[in-house]
Design a protein around this motif. Structure first.
Motif, short mmCIF file in Angstrom:
data_model
loop_
_atom_site.label_atom_id
_atom_site.label_comp_id
_atom_site.label_asym_id
_atom_site.label_seq_id
_atom_site.Cartn_x
_atom_site.Cartn_y
_atom_site.Cartn_z
N UNK A 127 0.79 -1.23 0.00
CA UNK A 127 0.00 0.00 0.00
C UNK A 127 0.81 1.27 0.00
N UNK A 128 2.14 1.16 0.15
CA UNK A 128 3.00 2.35 0.12
C UNK A 128 3.40 2.59 -1.33
N UNK A 129 2.97 3.73 -1.88
CA UNK A 129 3.14 3.98 -3.32
C UNK A 129 4.18 5.06 -3.62
N UNK A 130 4.92 5.49 -2.60
CA UNK A 130 5.94 6.49 -2.85
C UNK A 130 6.61 6.94 -1.58
N UNK A 131 7.67 7.74 -1.75
CA UNK A 131 8.34 8.40 -0.63
C UNK A 131 7.85 9.84 -0.63
N UNK A 132 7.24 10.25 0.49
CA UNK A 132 6.69 11.60 0.52
C UNK A 132 5.87 11.84 1.78
N UNK A 133 5.39 13.07 1.94
CA UNK A 133 5.78 14.17 1.10
C UNK A 133 7.05 14.78 1.67
N UNK A 134 8.04 14.97 0.81
CA UNK A 134 9.35 15.43 1.24
C UNK A 134 9.74 16.67 0.42
N UNK A 135 10.77 17.37 0.88
CA UNK A 135 11.22 18.55 0.14
C UNK A 135 11.59 19.68 1.05
N UNK A 136 11.03 20.86 0.76
CA UNK A 136 11.44 22.07 1.48
C UNK A 136 10.27 22.76 2.17
N UNK A 137 10.60 23.38 3.29
CA UNK A 137 9.67 24.28 4.00
C UNK A 137 10.33 25.65 4.09
N UNK A 138 11.33 25.77 4.99
CA UNK A 138 12.10 27.03 5.10
C UNK A 138 13.35 27.01 4.22
#
Length: 328
Positions: A127-138
């Motif tokens: 059921x895990x379909x990806x790595x996320x949600x990742x990236x930038x905030x500040x």
């Protein structure tokens, strides 16, 4: 109605509080690829099912206040692949998720290091379909460090990546997110860049990434703006989501946007792609999504249990008539 008998501009506009939009989308099916159902109620699940939502993706995200121990992450990830998946099934909606360390909490480096150690326990689960949600905030150095590490995890697991673009300085953060993904050798077709707006969409599409749009009240994108985006760019590699969570948000944003698109003359094929099929195409690269899993009607038994618990309470019967004024 004005004096000459014609409808005024205001009267021509759809009423956001009018449930007649359900008539507009009757028979249509929707896939919401970004909605935080942990924060929502069973009534939300029922309303989504009634509006034609047949499947959704729940990304791991920030819960509103900082978590203070790795065990809280472990329990949260477990709930996404366990209880929440079960709860969704009790309303006939197929539940998938993406797992990751969110950008906001990446800034607690001592805790982030511990979270990185447990992520491999979860990203290979059913059921895990990806790595996320990742990236930038500040857009800090710590956020970049853990974003890069998780891109490598996604590559190793051959999973799509779901990118959270920052609310502040969005254009710079979006470009930077894509640059880094390419540095790590990711195929843009495996990367879904989320929370786009009018100033980011062209670059995202031109570079071959998927462009996801969050329909979120008073911020991000309204659905009237979304209609204009589809008119300008079409529907290729574009998807619509609600990102509904613990804030002021709308879990019906996808079907409501589809209804508005239809009322504003968007072709049905474009509506189908942006509110259903594109999300499946993008995230099915995980090998975890089979449309047959949510094709056709299925019997729902709300007395079923997960770890001894049901969505019913103490002999409670499922509410058959959700519109009834009497609650029995």
């Amino acid at each position: 109605m004005c004096c000459n008998g014609n409808l005024t501009e205001k009267e021509l506009q759809p009423n956001s509080n009018d449930t007649s939009y359900l008539d507009t989308i009757k028979g249509m099916r929707f896939f919401d690829p970004h909605v935080h159902m942990t924060s929502r109620t069973t009534d939300d699940y029922q309303a989504m099912a009634d509006a034609g939502v047949v499947a959704l993706i729940e990304p791991a995200f920030w819960l509103g206040q900082p978590r203070t121990a790795v065990g809280t992450f472990r329990d949260y990830y477990s709930s996404l692949i366990g209880w929440e998946r079960f709860r969704s099934s009790q309303f006939g909606i197929k539940h998938y998720c993406t797992i990751g360390l969110n950008s906001r909490e990446a800034n607690n480096e001592a805790l982030a290091e511990q979270v990185m150690e447990i992520l491999p326990w979860f990203i290979y689960k059913e059921g895990v379909v990806g790595v996320g949600e990742i990236g930038f905030d500040d857009q800090t150095a710590a956020e970049e460090k853990y974003y890069r590490l998780q891109l490598e995890l996604a590559k190793e697991a051959n999973l799509p990546v779901q990118i959270h673009t920052p609310h502040r300085d969005k254009k710079k953060g979006t470009t930077r997110s894509m640059d880094i993904a390419l540095e790590h050798g990711l195929d843009p077709y495996m990367v879904i860049v989320d929370h786009n707006n009018e100033e980011t969409v062209k670059e995202v599409l031109d570079r071959g990434f998927w462009a996801a749009f969050t329909i979120y009240p008073f911020t991000k994108m309204g659905n009237e703006r979304m209609v204009e985006v589809i008119k300008q760019y079409g529907s290729e590699r574009i998807m619509v989501n609600s990102a509904a969570d613990w804030g002021i948000s709308d879990p019906l944003a996808v079907p409501k946007t589809a209804a508005l698109m239809k009322q504003r003359g968007i072709k049905e094929e474009d509506i189908f792609l942006a509110t259903y099929k594109n999300a499946i195409t993008a995230f099915a690269q995980s090998g975890q999504i089979d449309e047959a899993d949510f094709n056709g009607s299925k019997e729902i038994d709300q007395s079923q249990k997960f770890n001894g618990n049901t969505i019913l309470r103490g002999g409670q019967q499922p509410r058959i008539d959700k519109n009834a004024i009497i609650i029995k």
